[in-house]
Structure formats: C-alpha cells, structure tokens
Design an enzyme around this catalytic site. Structure first.
Site, PDB file in Angstrom:
ATOM      1  N   HIS A  48      -5.923   2.595   1.566  1.00  0.00           N
ATOM      2  CA  HIS A  48      -5.238   3.812   2.007  1.00  0.00           C
ATOM      3  C   HIS A  48      -5.864   4.405   3.272  1.00  0.00           C
ATOM      4  O   HIS A  48      -5.171   4.685   4.255  1.00  0.00           O
ATOM      5  CB  HIS A  48      -5.256   4.866   0.904  1.00  0.00           C
ATOM      6  N   LYS A  94       4.936   6.662   2.401  1.00  0.00           N
ATOM      7  CA  LYS A  94       5.067   8.114   2.439  1.00  0.00           C
ATOM      8  C   LYS A  94       5.698   8.558   3.753  1.00  0.00           C
ATOM      9  O   LYS A  94       5.399   8.023   4.831  1.00  0.00           O
ATOM     10  CB  LYS A  94       3.702   8.774   2.232  1.00  0.00           C
ATOM     11  N   LYS A 106     -13.036  11.953  -5.948  1.00  0.00           N
ATOM     12  CA  LYS A 106     -12.417  12.503  -7.151  1.00  0.00           C
ATOM     13  C   LYS A 106     -13.149  13.777  -7.558  1.00  0.00           C
ATOM     14  O   LYS A 106     -14.290  14.011  -7.184  1.00  0.00           O
ATOM     15  CB  LYS A 106     -12.459  11.471  -8.284  1.00  0.00           C
ATOM     16  N   ASP A 110       0.893  -1.148   0.000  1.00  0.00           N
ATOM     17  CA  ASP A 110       0.000   0.000   0.000  1.00  0.00           C
ATOM     18  C   ASP A 110       0.935   1.201   0.000  1.00  0.00           C
ATOM     19  O   ASP A 110       1.548   1.519   1.020  1.00  0.00           O
ATOM     20  CB  ASP A 110      -0.904   0.016   1.234  1.00  0.00           C
ATOM     21  N   HIS A 111       1.093   1.857  -1.147  1.00  0.00           N
ATOM     22  CA  HIS A 111       2.172   2.830  -1.269  1.00  0.00           C
ATOM     23  C   HIS A 111       2.017   4.002  -0.313  1.00  0.00           C
ATOM     24  O   HIS A 111       2.984   4.706  -0.029  1.00  0.00           O
ATOM     25  CB  HIS A 111       2.301   3.328  -2.714  1.00  0.00           C
TER      26      HIS A 111
END
Length: 515
Positions: free
Chosen positions: A253, A195, A354, A190-191
């Site tokens: 996320h 962070k 979005k 999970d990028h």
C-alpha cells in the site's frame, strides 16, 4: 485517464467469475457487494455468472442466501422492492471443492459449461483467488489440469496480497503461476489502487498546469504518507504475527502510494506505460546498505497497553493468537529517498501503524517556504503551502495557502481550500473492489501490480527486514491510542520538519517545529 477509458468497453464482457474462498470474510464483505453494485449500475449486463468455490458444503440456495445477507449488510446499494432481485441472484451457483482434487476441477468445468450456455457466455473466465498465498500455485496448476483453461475465451487470474513473504518466496510463487498464466493474464490486487482518490492522484498531477511545473525538488520540501489504523490485529493475530506492519502495509500500500506521487508523466496514458513509470520509481529508491543505515532511517514499533476515547486497550502481546514474547512490529516509519533527477534531496516520510488515534490514509506534499526577504516575510513566520490528498475514510483534497486576515492591516493567516469528495457522493462513492473487478473483466491492468513492481518493492523491503532479523529485540514501544514511538518524530525533526496533523487529529497534539 481518458485514453485508457476510451479504448475499453464500458460494459464488462460476458464472463464467469469464480470466487475461490467464497465462504470467507473477503468475499462476504467486499466481493459479493461489489458485484451487486456493478450489476445495479448496468456494468455487468445479463451475460455473467458467479461460481462460489470453497471446501465447505453448501447448496445453491444456501449460497444465494449467503450472498443476500452479504449484500444486505455491506453493499452501498440496498435491495429494493422494485428491483428484480431474483434476476440477479439466479446468476450465482456454488461448488464444494477440494482444491487438491483435480477431478473436482473437471466437475467444475462441466458445471461452468452449463452456465455459459444458459447465459450466452463465450468461454471468458475470471478466477479470483481469495485464498492464502501458498495456495495460489497449486490452484493455478489444477485449473489447467482440470480443463478450466481450455475454453475458447480469455482467462484471467486475480490474486490478493500478500504476494510472497519476501523476494525469494515471491519469485517461487510467480514461477509457479507463470507455468499456467502469462503475465498479461495475472491481475495482482492492491486494493488501495482501486480507491477513488488514489486514482485521482494522476489526474491532479497531470491535468492541472499549476502543479506539474512545481512537482520537483526545486519547490517541494518533503512528502509525508500516513496510513494509520485505530484497530489492533483483531482475529488476524496468527497471520499478523508472521507478517508485521512492514510486509502487511509497507511493501504494497505505502510504496504504491509513493510511486503514484513520484512517478514521471507517462508517454501515453495506457496501462503498461503508467506501470513502467511506477517501476522506475521503485528502482530509484535508495536501498539501505547497512544495518546502521536502517537504524538511522527506519523506526520499528509495537503497541503496548493504552487507551483511546476512554476505552482501555490491550497490548499487542496480549492479543489473541499472538506470541506473548513477540517482537513483530505493529508500526513502522521511514525516511525514503528517490534517487532521480526530479526528487534528488527530497525526503519522503512514510508511516503506518495499528492502534493509532485516527483511522486515515493521507498524502501531504509540503512546499518550500517563501524566502524571508520577500513581501511581509520579515514581519511574519509564513507557514509552508500544503497539498493534502485524503484517501480514506474521508476523500478529498486540501490546499493550505497564506492570506491576509480580513479586517487586519497585514496579519497573515493560513487559509484552507478544501474539496470534500465524500461530502458530495457520501456512501455512493464506489468501493475499490468494484473498480478493480470491473477493470479485470474489461482487461484493464492499470491499477494492478506487475511482477517487476512486486519484485522491486520486495528488494527494497527485504533490506529492512534483514536488519531487523539480525537484532530482533531492537524495537520501540508505544501506548495503544498514541501516535507511535517518539523516534518517528525525530526522523523529521532531524531534517527540520514535523509530521503535519491528519484529518481528524487535534492540532494541539502536534508539536509544531516552527513555533
């Protein structure tokens, strides 16, 4: 995190990195630049090789040109005249491969042995699957059948989200992979966990004596997590219309950010103990038992035509590859409860969408207000104290306290104490994939998701998805360029709160609940 860091090498051990999907967008934008940054910072050394794997025919020279263009466009380090670029790029080779052809994997194994001999690599192999999730199982099986897992070193599988479409499909996928790889060899990315400011949450909480005593229901009124995007679905309409905001952003996320904020201090700062505490949070989430509870606590939205900064924007149903009658959500917000002793009664408000006005990821911790019978409390409407953790695109920490306005008798004003990490490091802040690739190569699984994390998150999300599936047309609409459905503000207003403005948002847009 010092205990973890001290027990791991500062240089990735020699390994061959296999990038499946090497001609795709993720490899071009993130993976190749990340590998070059690690090389420039001395974290790879010279004992490594990268094999790009994809169906498309490419020669080694063509592939190396692709890598060069990728780094020139997307890497935070630029190729300079005084750096020996050829020494770096010679570590890259390409293999055209049909992933359903076992003989192709045997050929890949022979090519790999040559590279391992050339670069003195002792059989360590890391497989990064930048592929569609439905291919994870078959690729894993063929890695085994083709002899790719027979080398004497370690073998690790790095896979991208989404991990399944729901709990049932995730279980089947996990079973397929577990036939080949052990759980400790599987690194689910999970990028967001890579962070810098997400990783800083643990340090902020556990390395500062004035936070931990206040980090509970006695002092915190609510927590707000915002992950907003200004873009629409762009070229991902086909995928997104199948997934939606809940599965694309919520299941991974946002819930990961929530666990980092809500977790208990681990008994040791080691990977498994940290992940144990995150799983406890997910298991403590109060499930929505009925469709009526989902309706009362979750907002589902879809953007229509609108405008942002003078530019007209299409509605979701007008986007490329989207069903013109689609009821897929592009926005969702929810009131979430963590039913444990620390957080009982504290609402967690989460939202993502979005075509919102600002691109940002932020966590706002709102502390309880001072009682009105204390110093100055009866004369002034004291604002609550806030701790804001800015994750993306600006990185930093913002603390809001109350103080006397200079030159006044007793007038109180909010005072910002703002640490801007991005202002200090700018473009040289490491990308998430740099840290995650480096950690996988070192065997540090702290910021990767374990299977019980994935399954617990799906268990929570599936209840929402089931309620929506039973009433698919029950969806709120919001103009592109706005902050989402009005019903999302009502979630907080019903509890006497409001969404705090995020970085870059005009405070005039916010309806202040206390004014």
């Amino acid at each position: 995190m010092n205990e973890i860091e001290n027990n791991l090498p500062n240089l990735a051990s020699g390994a061959v990195f296999f990038i499946f999907g090497a001609t795709g967008d993720l490899a071009r934008r993130k993976l190749f630049p990340a590998i070059y940054s690690l090389y420039r910072e001395g974290k790879l050394g010279e004992r490594f090789a990268v094999v790009g794997v994809a169906r498309r025919p490419r020669t080694n020279d063509q592939f190396r040109e692709d890598v060069t263009n990728s780094i020139g466009e997307f890497c935070r380090y630029k190729v300079e005249a005084d750096t020996d670029w050829n020494d770096f790029v010679r570590h890259f080779e390409y293999k055209s491969l049909d992933i359903n052809n076992v003989d192709g994997f045997r050929e890949l194994d022979e090519q790999t042995k040559v590279l391992e001999h050339e670069f003195n690599i002792e059989g360590n192999r890391l497989f990064f699957l930048a592929l569609a999730p439905e291919l994870f199982g078959s690729v894993s099986q063929n890695l085994s059948k083709g002899g790719m897992l027979d080398s004497k070193g370690w073998h690790r599988l790095v896979i991208e989200k989404p991990f399944g479409y729901d709990l049932e499909s995730a279980k089947k996928l996990n079973e397929q992979i577990n036939e080949v790889f052990r759980e400790e060899e599987i690194y689910r990315i999970d990028h967001y966990l890579g962070k810098e400011m997400v990783q800083n949450i643990e340090v902020i909480r556990f390395a500062n004596a004035f936070f931990e005593p206040l980090w509970n229901k006695n002092h915190i009124a609510n927590v707000q997590i915002t992950l907003s995007e200004t873009v629409g679905v762009e070229e991902r309409g086909g995928y997104y219309d199948h997934a939606g905001a809940l599965r694309d952003m919520g299941q991974n996320h946002i819930l990961q950010l929530l666990t980092m904020i809500a977790m208990e201090p681990p008994s040791r700062m080691v990977a498994e103990d940290i992940r144990d505490e995150k799983v406890k949070v997910l298991r403590s989430l109060r499930a929505y038992a009925t469709p009526e509870e989902v309706e009362a606590n979750v907002v589902r939205g879809q953007y229509t035509t609108g405008a942002l900064k003078g530019k007209d924007l299409p509605g979701y149903r007008e986007e490329q590859s989207v069903n013109p009658e689609s009821n897929t959500e592009t926005y969702f917000a929810a009131k979430v409860s963590v039913d444990n002793f620390r957080w009982a009664g504290v609402p967690f408000y989460i939202r993502t969408g979005k075509r919102l006005p600002v691109k940002t990821t932020e966590v706002v911790v709102e502390f309880k207000r001072m009682p009105t019978n204390v110093y100055l409390g009866q004369k002034h409407n004291l604002e609550p104290n806030l701790l804001v953790i800015r994750v993306n695109p600006m990185e930093g920490i913002y603390v809001k306290i109350n103080a006397k306005r200079p030159g006044s008798e007793s007038e109180i004003q909010p005072l910002a104490m703002d640490f801007c990490q991005s202002c200090m490091v700018g473009i040289n802040s490491p990308e998430a994939y740099e840290r995650l690739i480096f950690d996988a190569a070192r065997g540090d699984s702290t910021y990767f998701t374990r299977w019980d994390e994935v399954s617990s998150a799906w268990s929570f999300v599936d209840k929402i998805a089931e309620a929506w599936a039973a009433n698919p047309t029950n969806i709120e609409h919001y103009p592109a360029g706005s902050w989402g459905p009005e019903k999302a503000s009502e979630l907080l207003a019903n509890d006497g709160f409001h969404w705090w403005p995020v970085n870059g948002q005009d405070e005039d847009e916010v309806i202040w609940a206390n004014k």
